[in-house]
Design a protein around this motif. Sequence first.
Motif, short mmCIF file in Angstrom:
data_model
loop_
_atom_site.label_atom_id
_atom_site.label_comp_id
_atom_site.label_asym_id
_atom_site.label_seq_id
_atom_site.Cartn_x
_atom_site.Cartn_y
_atom_site.Cartn_z
N GLY A 81 0.65 -1.10 0.18
CA GLY A 81 0.15 0.03 -0.09
C GLY A 81 1.05 1.55 -0.14
N ALA A 82 0.49 2.68 0.16
CA ALA A 82 0.70 3.80 0.30
C ALA A 82 2.15 4.11 0.77
N GLY A 83 1.52 3.11 3.08
CA GLY A 83 2.53 3.82 3.53
C GLY A 83 3.96 2.93 3.31
N ALA A 84 4.90 1.88 1.95
CA ALA A 84 5.61 1.60 1.61
C ALA A 84 6.20 2.39 0.14
N GLN A 85 7.02 3.49 -0.01
CA GLN A 85 7.72 4.49 -0.29
C GLN A 85 9.27 3.85 -0.69
N ILE A 86 9.14 3.45 -1.84
CA ILE A 86 10.91 3.10 -2.23
C ILE A 86 11.99 3.54 -2.61
N SER A 87 12.98 3.81 -1.77
CA SER A 87 13.77 5.27 -2.09
C SER A 87 14.66 4.25 -3.13
N GLN A 88 14.85 3.20 -3.06
CA GLN A 88 16.27 2.11 -4.02
C GLN A 88 15.18 1.28 -4.61
N ALA A 89 15.81 1.05 -6.36
CA ALA A 89 14.98 -0.07 -6.52
C ALA A 89 15.61 -0.04 -8.10
N PRO A 90 15.97 -1.36 -9.17
CA PRO A 90 16.36 -1.02 -9.82
C PRO A 90 15.75 -0.74 -11.19
#
Length: 320
Positions: free
Chosen positions: A291-300
């Motif tokens: 859900g919206a409570g998880a935010q990506i700060s790094q990803a391939p």
Amino acid sequence: MNRTDRINTMMRYINNRQYFTIRELTTQFNISRSTAIRDLNTIQELGMPLTASVGRDGGYAVLQNQLLPAVQFNSEELKALFVSFLATLNTQLPYLQNRKTLTEKLVAIASQTQQDDLLTLQELLVFDHTNPRNPKLTELADHAPVLLKPLLNACLTTRQLVLTTAQKTRTVWVHHVFNRQNNWYVDAWDLTQHRFVQLAIAQLTQVAPVAKDQTIDPAAIKAAIRQARPQPNVRLQLNAAAIQRFQQHPHPTVALQFRDAFQQTAILACFLDPADAHQIADFGRWYLYLGAGAQISQAPAPLIHYLRQTAQRLLTDLPQ
């Protein structure tokens, strides 16, 4: 510990010893001598054959070659077992194809009052995976993948296996077997390619142990894993709502790093193989579930591309 629980525990304690004294019972269970004697009298009435020898401490022994009473459960223990079965409905667990007979045996050892309590609990409790219209424990509508049970049985002998799918055969060391979003996967170290792979168990066509003369020293496998373990290339920031969802369906290979004493914020860091499209898609679906409570700060880049495509498709499919 109440008297019923104490007597049940005492029976198991006695059954594991050829000879015991009242002093040992008073020390082990923190009871008086008179209480120990009353408990022993009750145990003998239940059918456990004891012989007494003369002595200051009152020595006892269990008669050999005698049948001991069957295991007994109190009301709270029966409820715990029954509720555990209820909580696993529709989760495709291994070893539960005989849930019907297990439930019948559990109910059979209960008194009429206990049976009524269990049936009331079945009507009251509805868990995440339970179909409210069909909550009966004796209905087997949650069959696990065909090779899940053989895979687990093979792992009890050796975790070095040959796993075959329609596309490929791999020689692996099984790290975890996990369930996510009603699908079972095996997380394994590929002994040939020296990297972790995730395989859907439903796609397996054969499971076999590695030949004994071809097995690798487990210490060497663990050393290779430590040496080849890649640095995380995915980092998520989770708030309380996302943490709660994570706890309901955790990532199988990593743990949360909490950032405050109240465990309301956390970081998840892990590695995804950018070339593994299945792994990218599986993680992407799981990330959206958080859900919206998880935010990506790094990803391939492939994960970002998958998420953008998914979001665009959802927007396109919305009615005008």
